[in-house]
Each structure stands twice: as structure tokens, then as C-alpha cells.
Design a protein around this motif. Structure first.
Motif, PDB file in Angstrom:
ATOM      1  N   ALA A 198      37.000  47.716  34.786  1.00  0.00           N
ATOM      2  CA  ALA A 198      36.949  46.730  33.709  1.00  0.00           C
ATOM      3  C   ALA A 198      37.478  47.333  32.422  1.00  0.00           C
ATOM      4  CB  ALA A 198      35.516  46.247  33.502  1.00  0.00           C
ATOM      5  N   SER A 247      38.856  43.567  39.847  1.00  0.00           N
ATOM      6  CA  SER A 247      38.601  44.109  38.512  1.00  0.00           C
ATOM      7  C   SER A 247      38.692  42.999  37.472  1.00  0.00           C
ATOM      8  CB  SER A 247      39.597  45.233  38.196  1.00  0.00           C
ATOM      9  OG  SER A 247      39.435  46.297  39.107  1.00  0.00           O
ATOM     10  N   GLU A 248      38.288  43.305  36.240  1.00  0.00           N
ATOM     11  CA  GLU A 248      38.293  42.277  35.212  1.00  0.00           C
ATOM     12  C   GLU A 248      38.645  42.862  33.857  1.00  0.00           C
ATOM     13  OE1 GLU A 248      33.566  42.107  33.976  1.00  0.00           O
ATOM     14  OE2 GLU A 248      34.311  40.726  35.499  1.00  0.00           O
TER      15      GLU A 248
END
Length: 862
Positions: free
Chosen positions: A483, A513-514
Motif C-alpha cells: 500500500a 495492493s492499494e
């Protein structure tokens, strides 16, 4: 064994071969060669054993080469005087403590009382003043052949010993630069490093100036040494990718050649060559006069025990010891090189490493630089960390469980080809990583990492030859619930200097993921070169299950397949100014995605299970573009841009809107202003689906389609027929942009009615596309607690300039996205409610949320 309770110089008392030291409060300082000084053991056997600093009494171990001087001489006569003789210059008046006489760089010191060699070198422990060329020397039969300069200092430890440094102690090295001459500009130049008479000697690398007149440390590059059997044309070429030198067994360094064939880079002529003047070497206990190759087993090399939190403070040190620092209090290494490994774990304070790297002494299956569980951050700058052997998950430069603020400037790669899963850079469960990376033969990978920001990644796909299809890689890989990772810039082939060094699979790959941001690949005016063969398949490819990935300002030609590859397990991704081959089809399959000013054509096929992705735009050339509405079903986040006016419109979950009954009516509007367009063209819009053939005016088969355009001051309220003539009559600005919305009405009942895409054509210029870019970083303020059907408007504070506007929104929240920290007026209106206003609302640099209370108007008459 010697036990020191007070400070002592090594050469101040008689020493034995392989002598160990216990430091109970005293400091051992080495200021001369361990093999040759006034009290050294006979026959050059003056190695040291273990050095143990008391955990309770403290002490220190210092190697100090700052006062060692070196001077060439000629006109040698008489006999070699004793160590410690004062030598004085007849012209300069300089004087120094004589350490010895060396006939050559590879010779052992000439024995005291033996005949002086005719030419050679004098070494001093200290010099007062400065000798000058042609100084006729007293105290010795010789004449100076040049001025004195920084000399060298050799410290030898037995193999398999440990230097134990606790919290109350320190290991310190101080030195300077030892001059090795200049480059010839020709391959097979041999540069000799002093060997002190050992028949074998090994050097992990040298520093060569990268400019003609160097003035700072940044003007030098470290060239790692490679053992001759690995320095071959299979592994290296001759261009600047291959800045390595050949490690000879005699203490020599060979530039641009392995002794048999030309290989590796040859710097231009006249470039200065230097090396730190403190040499750390190792020997076997049975042959202490001979320096040994670094042992293949790391733990058999001289190494360190710092598990009681010792402090390591090294400057100007080139060694073949194992730099193993586990649980130290501090680690500082400046101008330092070693062979094969460095390992720093659980350091209590910020790690401080600058200028140097790792040579490769032999074929070893081991990580070159490993940093584990270091939580105080640190710097690793100007460091070169190549690894010879490709292997499964065997990386070159690896950081695991590291946090704090890290600043990296590292060059790393896997030398041998073909590739395996070992990577030049691997970061696992790390945070706070920033800096610049140059990688060879593999990508940089972030695995379960957070809050990392790389300013530049230079990807060099091979040390020799061009990109091929063998085990293709990406340049950057982010995965496993990472992240807030940002990569600001990517280049290929040492900033474009070497062609065809691009990654084969693609540039960016992201999965699970972000809040990931990839940007800065080429520019609209100067695309990154995708190569003449085996081009990257994509600029960006999703591995799925991502949230809020941004790909911004990335331009590369050619692409093998397309600019982006998306998947419907991603949500909230943004693609702005992403250009591959503009003839390639862009299939937008992720949810709630935003695609602005990209390069490519669009598919006309609806995408399965895609929701919340509606308006997007692209350019197909310097002069033409298109704005597309994908008729996907809205999500909660996009419901404010979709309004059911009447009837029962439906979606198929295959990217189609169904208006099957007369009176079914929807309004869909864009969430953003389309920039970079100079006009809408007099070209018939494209509507795909079933029963959508244009007849005239608003009549598109069984549907009537109307539009409005917001050019910055709102829509105006008048619906126009969706025709080429009407569109071409609109006036738009490439800087402000425009925001379309459509009203779609079913006028003929049919169960086969279907709409998939609506596309209108735009006109542009290269300047319009180049000069009107979307901001890289934006912030969102979310207004909550709104009644469905509200109108919203955002204006520049105190003016009538509309920044954003939404009519009859279906949701209960409104998100306004902005750049910088503007001050705005915001109004919310709904019939039957008292209007609600924010005046002079100062917006911050972080996302925020504000409640809104629209109260019913008791005086309202519907």
C-alpha cells in the motif's frame, strides 16, 4: 594473547603471529602494517587473531591510515635503515618516521640492513611538512622521485576469527584515498595494488573518475571486481552497463579485459583511479605471510560479532572480510568495499552507508547485500551490489522488515543469465523506502510494503546484448497487499544511453495492493523507447485485486500488445496520459476506473462484470481523439452520475444498458472535464448495441439520445440532439476541458434494445495534449448525509467560476476532487429543502469528510 586495560598502539610492543587481543577498557590502534612494523613478528607473519572488546569494561579497536605517507624514490644507495629512522628532505625540510622500503608495489619490504634497491618506494608513519621532487634525503640513501602522497596500510586477520564489539566498544577505521594513476583508455590496462610481498592478493574493486577533472566523491564510480572466470563475454559487454574490472590473484586489477579477451567497459583516457588506503586482508593460520582468497564459507572469513550492540564506524576501507553486523547499535561505512556480502540486521540507529560496494570473488549462491529488521531507517548511497549467481528467490540487494526513513541510491543486478526468480532488488514487509535504483537483469519488487517512494528506477534488462524473450520481466512489481507505493520515474538502458534494454513483459505490474502510483515514463513529446524488437507487452498490467492504482504520464513506443491490461477484480484505478501505440485497443475492464487523455482506440464490446466505469477518453493521434461512454452499471460510488428519470432501465452485467419499454429514461454524466481537446468534430457519433442505428436528429433506432456540454460554467439546462452538426458547433477549451452528459430515452418497446458504447470524436493538437495535463496528486473532500436527488456546485471562493457541478444526484454523498489547497464555496440544493452552503471553505492536502444537513423547508409548496 594480549589483554589491554589501557590504550596501546599495535607497534608499541612486541607482537606474535596470529595474536589475539582482549580489550578490557583499552583501545587497540593500528597505524602500521600488521605484518611489518617495529615490533612485528618475523617472516611477515604478523596477522591478528580475534579481537574481543569487554562487554562490561569497554574498549575500542581502531585502524588509522590517515598519517601513512608513500613516496617514490630513486638513486638508492647504502643499506636500509631501521624502522623508525627519521628521514629528512634536504630541500623541503620535511621529516618522517620511516616504516620501510619497498622495491615495488608487489614486493615485501626490504629487510633492515639489506642493500637499498636502486628505485622503489618509502613509506612513513607520519610526515611533518611535505617532501618535494628531487629532495636529497638524509637518514637514508635516496632521492625523492616526486612529492609524498597518501600511503597504504595493510591489516591482516586470521580466517575464522571474530571481532567482537559490544555497546561499550567500537570498531573504527579512518583512512584516505590512495592514488593508483590514470586510465589509458585502452583495454587490458593493469593497475597494481600493493601486496606486501604476498604471492596472492585480492581486491574487491577500484574507483575511477567519471569526469576529466574530478573535484568531489560524486565524480567517481565504483567498479566492482569480478573473478576472471566470470568476467566473460557471455556475462558482460563493453558498454557502460559493464562497469566491472577483472580481479587478478596477484593484487592487480585489469581494466576492460580478462587476460584473454576484451570484456567490460573501458573508461576514457586520463581518468583518475583511486582506492581507499586501508586494506583488510585475511590469511590461513599456516601461511600467515600469504593473503588468502576470501573463503567460500562466509563465516570462515574474519567477521564481526555485534550482538551486544556494538558501534561500527568505517571510512576508507577496502577489505575481503565478511561485513556481518547483527544487532549493532550503529553502522557507518563510507568509501568502503568488500567481497560478496554485507549483512546488517536489527541496527538500533540509522544505518549510514555511502560510496562503495561488493566485488565478486567466486561463484557463490548468496545474497550480496541484506538488511533485516532495521527499524531506524538509514542511507545506502552510491552503493554497487552485483550478485553473480542466478538462483531461486536469491536476490542481490534485499531489505526485509525494515522501516523508518530509508534513502537509497543503489546499483544492483544479477550477473549470470538466464534469469531465475532472484531479483536485483527485493523489498519485503518494508516501509519508508525512498531513492533511486539502477537494476540489471531483473525488476525491483515490493512485497507487502508500505509508504515507499522511488524517485527513479533505471531498468537495464541485460548486462550484455538486447532484451530477449527468455524469462521476461517487468521493471517494477508490487504485490501481496502492499500500500502507498509510488514510483515517480522509469528509464531504460542507463537513462536511454543504451538501446533495447527495456523489460519484455511490461513496465509496471501490480497485484493485490492499494493506493499505488506509477508515473513518469517518457513524455508526450519524447516517448520512452520500447525497442526495435521484443517490445514490452504493456506499460501497466494488473495481476488483479488492486484498489486505487494510478498510472500517470507514461508514454512508450512501441508496445507489443497495448498500453494497459486491466481486470474486473480491480476497483478505483486511474489512468491519465498513458500512451502506447495509439492503434492498439484499450479494453477497460476494471471497476470504477477513470481513464483520461490516454492513447489508443476503444473496444466496442461490453465487458463482463464491470461496474462503475463510465466516461473515458483517448487520443488516436496528435490531432484526433474520442470520448467514450461505456454503459456499465453504476456502483454506490458512481451513482451520483447516473439518474433514472423514469421507467425501469436495467443492466446486463456484460456492459450493456437495456431500455426495453417506452418511457425508460436515464441521464448519465461525466465525473471529470476532458482536457486537451480543441474542438468536437463534425463526425457522426458512434453508438453500439442493438436497435441503435441513427435515423435523424435524436433518433437512434429505438432510442432518442440527447446531450449537454459543461465547459466550466455548468450544463445550461438545454438538451440537444446527439448529432455531428450539433457537436461540432460546441466551443471547448483544451485547458478547462468539457464535461458531457447524455439523456437516453426508449421510444420503441423491444426486448432486444441494448446500448453498449457511445463515442464522439474530438480534435486536438500535440501542444494541446502536452500542455494540458491532469494533476499528479489530487485530494478528495467527501460531503456526507445528503438526500438523494440533490444538486451540488463548487465555485472558486467569492466568484461565480464553477469548478464542479452535479445535478439530481442519486447518492447520499458527494466527493469533490481537487489539487493543492484551494479555498472554495460549496452549495447543496434540493427542492423541498433549505439550501446549505460552505463559504470560504479552506481545503487541506489530505482527504477529508464533512457532514451536510439539508433540512426540510416548511414553507415549500411542491
Amino acid at each position: 594473547m594480549a589483554t589491554l586495560t589501557v590504550d596501546r598502539y599495535l607497534d608499541a610492543a612486541a607482537c606474535t603471529a596470529g595474536e589475539a587481543f582482549t580489550l578490557n577498557g583499552g583501545r587497540l590502534t593500528i597505524r602500521t602494517d600488521t605484518r611489518w612494523h617495529a615490533n612485528s613478528p618475523a617472516s611477515m607473519t604478523g596477522s591478528l587473531g580475534s579481537v574481543t572488546i569487554s562487554a562490561t569494561l569497554g574498549g575500542g579497536y581502531t585502524i588509522d591510515g590517515r598519517n601513512v605517507r608513500w613516496m617514490a624514490y630513486d638513486a638508492g644507495s647504502g643499506n636500509v635503515p631501521a624502522i623508525g629512522t627519521t628521514v629528512t628532505g634536504g630541500t623541503s625540510g620535511a621529516s618522517g618516521y620511516l616504516l620501510g622500503v619497498w622495491a615495488s608495489m608487489t614486493a615485501a619490504p626490504t629487510a633492515v640492513g639489506a642493500a637499498m634497491p636502486a628505485t622503489g618506494f618509502l613509506k612513513f608513519r607520519e610526515v611533518t611538512g611535505a617532501y618535494v621532487d628531487n629532495d636529497v634525503l638524509s637518514g637514508i640513501g635516496a632521492t625523492a622521485n616526486g612529492a609524498d602522497a597518501v600511503g597504504w596500510l595493510e591489516v591482516v586477520h586470521d580466517q575464522a576469527i571474530a571481532i567482537t564489539v559490544p555497546r561499550l566498544g567500537d570498531f573504527t577505521v579512518r583512512g584516505d584515498w590512495f592514488d593508483l594513476g590514470t586510465t589509458t583508455g585502452a583495454a587490458n590496462q593493469v593497475v597494481q595494488i600493493p601486496t606486501n610481498g604476498s604471492s596472492t592478493c585480492y581486491v574487491p574493486g577500484i574507483w575511477i573518475a567519471n569526469v576529466a577533472s574530478p573535484t568531489t566523491d560524486d565524480d567517481y564510480d565504483f567498479y566492482p571486481s569480478i573473478y576472471a572466470a566470470a568476467m566473460i563475454t557471455t556475462n558482460f559487454g563493453t558498454d557502460a552497463r559493464s562497469k566491472f574490472v577483472c580481479m587478478e590473484t596477484t593484487g592487480a586489477i585489469r581494466i576492460g579485459h580478462n587476460g584473454t579477451a576484451s570484456v567490460c567497459y573501458v573508461p576514457p583516457a586520463g581518468r583518475k583511479i583511486r582506492i581507499p588506503n586501508v586494506f583488510g586482508r585475511q590469511c590461513a593460520t599456516g601461511t600467515r605471510a600469504t593473503s588468502a582468497i576470501p573463503n567460500a564459507t562466509a563465516a570462515t572469513r574474519p567477521d564481526f560479532t555485534t550482538t551486544s550492540a556494538g558501534a561500527i564506524d568505517i571510512e576508507h576501507f577496502v577489505t575481503d572480510w565478511y561485513l556481518l553486523f547483527a544487532q549493532p547499535y550503529a553502522v557507518k561505512m563510507h568509501h568502503c568495499a568488500t567481497f560478496d556480502y554485507i549483512n546488517v540486521s536489527e541496527c538500533a540507529s540509522a544505518v549510514n552507508i555511502y560510496d562503495g560496494g561488493n566485488g565478486i570473488s567466486q561463484t557463490l549462491d548468496a545474497r550480496t547485500a541484506t538488511f533485516t529488521s532495521n527499524f531506524a531507517g538509514g542511507d545506502v548511497l552510491k552503493w554497487d551490489s552485483p550478485r553473480h549467481q542466478a538462483g531461486t528467490t536469491d536476490h542481490a540487494f534485499e531489505m526485509v522488515y525494515c522501516s523508518g526513513d530509508w534513502n537509497l541510491d543503489v546499483r544492483s543486478g544479477i550477473v549470470t543469465y538466464a534469469r531465475s526468480t532472484g531479483l536485483p532488488f527485493q523489498f519485503t514487509q518494508c516501509s519508508g523506502i525512498t531513492g533511486t535504483l539502477q537494476q540489471f537483469n531483473g525488476p525491483v519488487a515490493f512485497t507487502t510494503c508500505f509508504d515507499c517512494h522511488l524517485q527513479l528506477v533505471d531498468h537495464v534488462d541485460r548486462y550484455v546484448g538486447a532484451t530477449n524473450t527468455t524469462t521476461g520481466v517487468y521493471a517494477v512489481v508490487v504485490s501481496a497487499s502492499s500500500a502507498r507505493i509510488t514510483v515517480d520515474a522509469v528509464t531504460f538502458g542507463m537513462g536511454g544511453a543504451i538501446a533495447n534494454c527495456h523489460p519484455y513483459l511490461g513496465v509496471f505490474n501490480c497485484g493485490q495492493s492499494e493506493d499505488i502510483t506509477f508515473r513518469g515514463l517518457g513524455s508526450r513529446a519524447a516517448f520512452a523507447a520500447g525497442g526495435s524488437a521484443n517490445q514490452p507487452a504493456y506499460i501497466f498490467l494488473s495481476s488483479g485485486n488492486n484498489r486505487r492504482v494510478k498510472v500517470q504520464r507514461c508514454y512508450m513506443l512501441p508496445t507489443r500488445t497495448g498500453a494497459i491490461s486491466t481486470t474486473n477484480s480491480d476497483k478505483g484505478n486511474t489512468y491519465e496520459h498513458v500512451y502506447g501505440d495509439v492503434a492498439d485497443t484499450m479494453t477497460i475492464a476494471d471497476l470504477n476506473s477513470s481513464v483520461k487523455n490516454c492513447g489508443g482506440t476503444n473496444t466496442t464490446t461490453g465487458q463482463a462484470s464491470v461496474y462503475g466505469t463510465h466516461f473515458w477518453d483517448a487520443f488516436t493521434s496528435d490531432t484526433a481523439g474520442r470520448v467514450i461512454l461505456s454503459l456499465n452499471e453504476p456502483t454506490t460510488e458512481t451513482s451520483g452520475y447516473y439518474t433514472v428519470v423514469s421507467g425501469t432501465p436495467k443492466f446486463t452485467s456484460a456492459g450493456n444498458l437495456v431500455l426495453a419499454t417506452v418511457g425508460d429514461e436515464v441521464i448519465i454524466e461525466s465525473s471529470y472535464f476532458v482536457k486537451g481537446c480543441t474542438a468536437l468534430t463534425n463526425t457522426a457519433p458512434i453508438v453500439t448495441g442493438t436497435n441503435v442505428t441513427h435515423v435523424s436528429g435524436p433518433d437512434w433506432g429505438n432510442h432518442d439520445i440527447y446531450y449537454q456540454i459543461d465547459t466550466g460554467s455548468g450544463y445550461g439546462g438545454t438538451w440537444k440532439d446527439l448529432t455531428a452538426a450539433n457537436l461540432s458547433g460546441e466551443t471547448i477549451s483544451p485547458a478547462t476541458g468539457f464535461r458531457p452528459k447524455y439523456r437516453i430515452v426508449c421510444d420503441t418497446t423491444s426486448t432486444t434494445n441494448l446500448l453498449t458504447y457511445i463515442r464522439i470524436a474530438t480534435t486536438s493538437t500535440l501542444a494541446a495534449q502536452t500542455d494540458n495535463l491532469y494533476p499528479l496528486d489530487v485530494t478528495t473532500v467527501t460531503f456526507t448525509g445528503l438526500p438523494s436527488g440533490y444538486d451540488a456546485v463548487v465555485l472558486t471562493a467569492g466568484t461565480s467560476t464553477i469548478l464542479a457541478q452535479v445535478d439530481s444526484a442519486a447518492g447520499t454523498t458527494y466527493g469533490y476532487t481537487y489539487e493543492g489547497t484551494p479555498t472554495v464555496d460549496v452549495g447543496f440544493i434540493k427542492p423541498g429543502y433549505v439550501p446549505y452552503y460552505f463559504r470560504n471553505l479552506a481545503l487541506g492536502a489530505a482527504d477529508s469528510s464533512l457532514p451536510v444537513t439539508l433540512t426540510p423547508d416548511r414553507n415549500y409548496l411542491p
